[in-house]
Scaffold this motif. Structure first.
Motif, PDB file in Angstrom:
ATOM      1  N   ILE A   1     -13.891  49.268 -42.064  1.00 36.71           N
ATOM      2  CA  ILE A   1     -13.350  47.714 -41.144  1.00 36.71           C
ATOM      3  C   ILE A   1     -13.557  47.943 -39.748  1.00 36.71           C
ATOM      4  N   ALA A   2     -13.118  49.170 -39.286  1.00 32.73           N
ATOM      5  CA  ALA A   2     -13.177  49.483 -37.691  1.00 32.73           C
ATOM      6  C   ALA A   2     -14.825  49.260 -37.177  1.00 32.73           C
ATOM      7  N   VAL A   3     -15.642  49.789 -38.116  1.00 31.87           N
ATOM      8  CA  VAL A   3     -17.166  49.668 -37.616  1.00 31.87           C
ATOM      9  C   VAL A   3     -17.537  48.164 -37.787  1.00 31.87           C
ATOM     10  N   ALA A   4     -17.241  47.524 -38.745  1.00 27.12           N
ATOM     11  CA  ALA A   4     -17.558  46.073 -38.659  1.00 27.12           C
ATOM     12  C   ALA A   4     -17.047  45.119 -37.784  1.00 27.12           C
TER      13      ALA A   4
ATOM     14  N   LEU B   1     -18.004  42.536 -32.796  1.00 28.43           N
ATOM     15  CA  LEU B   1     -17.545  42.427 -31.321  1.00 28.43           C
ATOM     16  C   LEU B   1     -18.669  42.230 -30.404  1.00 28.43           C
ATOM     17  N   LEU B   2     -19.508  43.420 -30.703  1.00 32.58           N
ATOM     18  CA  LEU B   2     -20.652  43.651 -29.990  1.00 32.58           C
ATOM     19  C   LEU B   2     -21.650  42.397 -29.973  1.00 32.58           C
ATOM     20  N   PHE B   3     -21.775  41.761 -31.197  1.00 36.93           N
ATOM     21  CA  PHE B   3     -22.805  40.887 -31.336  1.00 36.93           C
ATOM     22  C   PHE B   3     -22.237  39.561 -30.667  1.00 36.93           C
ATOM     23  N   GLY B   4     -20.855  39.280 -30.854  1.00 35.35           N
ATOM     24  CA  GLY B   4     -20.233  38.159 -30.285  1.00 35.35           C
ATOM     25  C   GLY B   4     -20.129  38.359 -28.592  1.00 35.35           C
TER      26      GLY B   4
ATOM     27  N   TYR C   1     -23.704  37.275 -27.501  1.00 33.45           N
ATOM     28  CA  TYR C   1     -23.927  35.881 -27.502  1.00 33.45           C
ATOM     29  C   TYR C   1     -23.154  35.277 -26.320  1.00 33.45           C
ATOM     30  N   VAL C   2     -21.972  35.725 -26.095  1.00 37.75           N
ATOM     31  CA  VAL C   2     -21.136  35.186 -24.764  1.00 37.75           C
ATOM     32  C   VAL C   2     -21.818  35.468 -23.628  1.00 37.75           C
ATOM     33  N   ALA C   3     -22.343  36.681 -23.519  1.00 36.33           N
ATOM     34  CA  ALA C   3     -23.093  37.004 -22.221  1.00 36.33           C
ATOM     35  C   ALA C   3     -24.397  36.244 -21.941  1.00 36.33           C
ATOM     36  N   ILE C   4     -25.151  35.954 -23.172  1.00 38.37           N
ATOM     37  CA  ILE C   4     -26.310  35.072 -23.038  1.00 38.37           C
ATOM     38  C   ILE C   4     -25.779  33.646 -22.721  1.00 38.37           C
ATOM     39  N   GLN C   5     -24.805  33.176 -23.321  1.00 39.74           N
ATOM     40  CA  GLN C   5     -24.351  31.817 -22.686  1.00 39.74           C
ATOM     41  C   GLN C   5     -23.869  31.866 -21.305  1.00 39.74           C
ATOM     42  N   ILE C   6     -23.188  32.715 -21.003  1.00 44.13           N
ATOM     43  CA  ILE C   6     -22.822  32.587 -19.480  1.00 44.13           C
ATOM     44  C   ILE C   6     -23.918  32.868 -18.609  1.00 44.13           C
TER      45      ILE C   6
ATOM     46  N   LEU D   1     -11.147  36.775 -35.314  1.00 44.11           N
ATOM     47  CA  LEU D   1     -11.654  37.664 -36.251  1.00 44.11           C
ATOM     48  C   LEU D   1     -11.411  39.230 -35.932  1.00 44.11           C
ATOM     49  N   LEU D   2     -11.129  39.231 -34.861  1.00 45.36           N
ATOM     50  CA  LEU D   2     -10.681  40.970 -34.508  1.00 45.36           C
ATOM     51  C   LEU D   2      -9.224  41.129 -35.169  1.00 45.36           C
ATOM     52  N   PHE D   3      -8.400  39.835 -34.795  1.00 46.80           N
ATOM     53  CA  PHE D   3      -7.061  39.881 -35.351  1.00 46.80           C
ATOM     54  C   PHE D   3      -6.888  39.983 -36.956  1.00 46.80           C
ATOM     55  N   CYS D   4      -7.823  39.263 -37.377  1.00 45.47           N
ATOM     56  CA  CYS D   4      -7.797  39.493 -38.995  1.00 45.47           C
ATOM     57  C   CYS D   4      -8.325  40.748 -39.390  1.00 45.47           C
TER      58      CYS D   4
END
Length: 393
Positions: A42-45, A50-53, A56-61, A192-195
């Motif tokens: 679960i921690a690895v997932a 988080l890394l992919f998100g 994506y946020v960095a690309i959008q910014i 997602l991270l909270f769940c």
């Protein structure tokens, strides 16, 4: 030929088929085990999401910053076009004044030439700014000094203003859209991270409960007999020590007693009927022992056919004698129920502080009293300090 009353003999299953089915079940169980996720998975997932998100946020910014630069550049072009249009209008005013009497004034020509030069300079700046655009844009064709007229420039300004105003509006809309995407992505990542965190904590708590349950099972197994479910010698001694310690802590004198039971003739049950019958006898007599004593008393299996009962807070020897009679009756009833006809019981009783002055010697004193009963003919009970009293059954 098989008769009507005969039963059909089942066809034996080949061993290869059985091995194949067993192997298939084993493979299926292995796959199920592999699919189970633990807190580490679960921690690895969560880290990967988080890394992919964040990527994506960095690309959008980055795209947002690029759109903002385009928007600012379009604003500069529109501002330069506005200055050119202002200079064009001033030059048009001077040109209309050329036919008036004021044009004969000596100051008219220098002012007119200055307005024309300012108009040309601003238009040249606009051309350079548009043609140097970092993003693809329609360029402004070079024009000679004679071609740079207010009418020609007005046509160019109309197309330039329309194009770059549309670019500015499109960039502004794109910035707003991407900012909304970034906000939704950050909210989704947080949810997602909270769940995942809640799931990992739940799995961790479940694993701890499982480990606690296993630890409890191991502790229970280490303190109980596996065949009868009774306490073993270790738990008997621990309970005896705990009872004595509790009495010392409360500064009260607590009477303790141990009844040591040995089954007479039990070896013949194993020899004649087999060890399975012997195990059934031990389990049955253990259940009767538990039912015959008080709730606060402890019944333990000491060895193969030896038992002990720890009695707390008894009235006197007569109460202990009554407990011994009930224990002996339990053995007689079990023997009659199972039909062995050979097993009886010898019981030794030792009490603290009446018979011994140290609670740690209770088990040994009761054991010695039990052996005196066996020497005197078995099937009875005796006290550690007052041997020789037979059981009255």
């Amino acid at each position: 030929m098989r008769t009507a009353g005969s039963s059909k003999i089942p066809t034996p299953i080949p061993e290869s088929a059985i091995d194949g089915q067993a192997g298939l079940r084993g493979t299926t169980r292995l796959r199920v085990r592999r699919l189970r996720l633990g807190p580490a998975s679960i921690a690895v997932a969560a880290l990967l999401f988080l890394l992919f998100g964040l990527l994506y946020v960095a690309i959008q910014i980055r795209t947002v910053f690029s759109d903002q630069l385009k928007q600012e550049y379009a604003g500069l072009v529109l501002e330069a076009a506005a200055r050119v249009d202002s200079a064009r209008e001033q030059l048009a005013v001077w040109q209309r004044m050329a036919d008036s009497p004021a044009s004969r004034d000596a100051a008219f020509v220098p002012a007119y030439e200055a307005a024309r030069a300012e108009f040309s300079r601003r238009f040249a700046s606009l051309v350079a700014l548009v043609n140097a655009s970092p993003s693809p844009a329609p360029p402004i064709a070079p024009m000679s000094a004679t071609q740079v007229t207010p009418e020609a420039v007005a046509t160019v300004l109309a197309s330039v203003t329309a194009y770059w105003r549309a670019q500015r509006d499109a960039s502004s809309a794109d910035v707003r859209l991407r900012v909304a995407h970034v906000a939704r992505t950050l909210i989704a990542l947080a949810a997602l991270l909270f769940c995942l965190l809640i799931t990992a904590l739940g799995m961790y708590a479940k694993r701890n409960l499982q480990l606690a349950g296993q630890s409890h099972e191991f502790e229970h197994a280490s303190l109980h007999d596996s065949l009868t479910g009774l306490s073993n010698r270790r738990k008997l001694l621990a309970a005896l020590e705990a009872a004595a310690k509790s009495a010392r802590t409360a500064m009260v004198e607590q009477r303790l007693a141990v009844l040591y039971i040995d089954l007479d003739g039990f070896k013949q049950v194993n020899d004649l009927f087999g060890h399975r019958a012997g195990d059934e006898f031990l389990a049955a007599v253990s259940a009767r022992f538990r039912a015959s004593v008080r709730r606060g008393d402890l019944v333990a299996r000491i060895g193969g056919d030896e038992f002990a009962v720890l009695v707390r807070n008894f009235a006197g020897d007569e109460e202990l004698a009554e407990i011994a009679r009930r224990l002996i009756a339990c053995v007689v009833d079990t023997d009659a129920q199972l039909g062995t006809g050979r097993v009886r019981a010898s019981v030794g009783i030792a009490s603290y502080p009446d018979d011994v002055d140290d609670h740690r010697r209770l088990v040994a004193a009761a054991d010695a009293a039990m052996y005196r009963v066996k020497r005197d003919g078995k099937n009875g009970f005796a006290f550690a300090a007052q041997t020789g009293r037979a059981a009255a059954l």
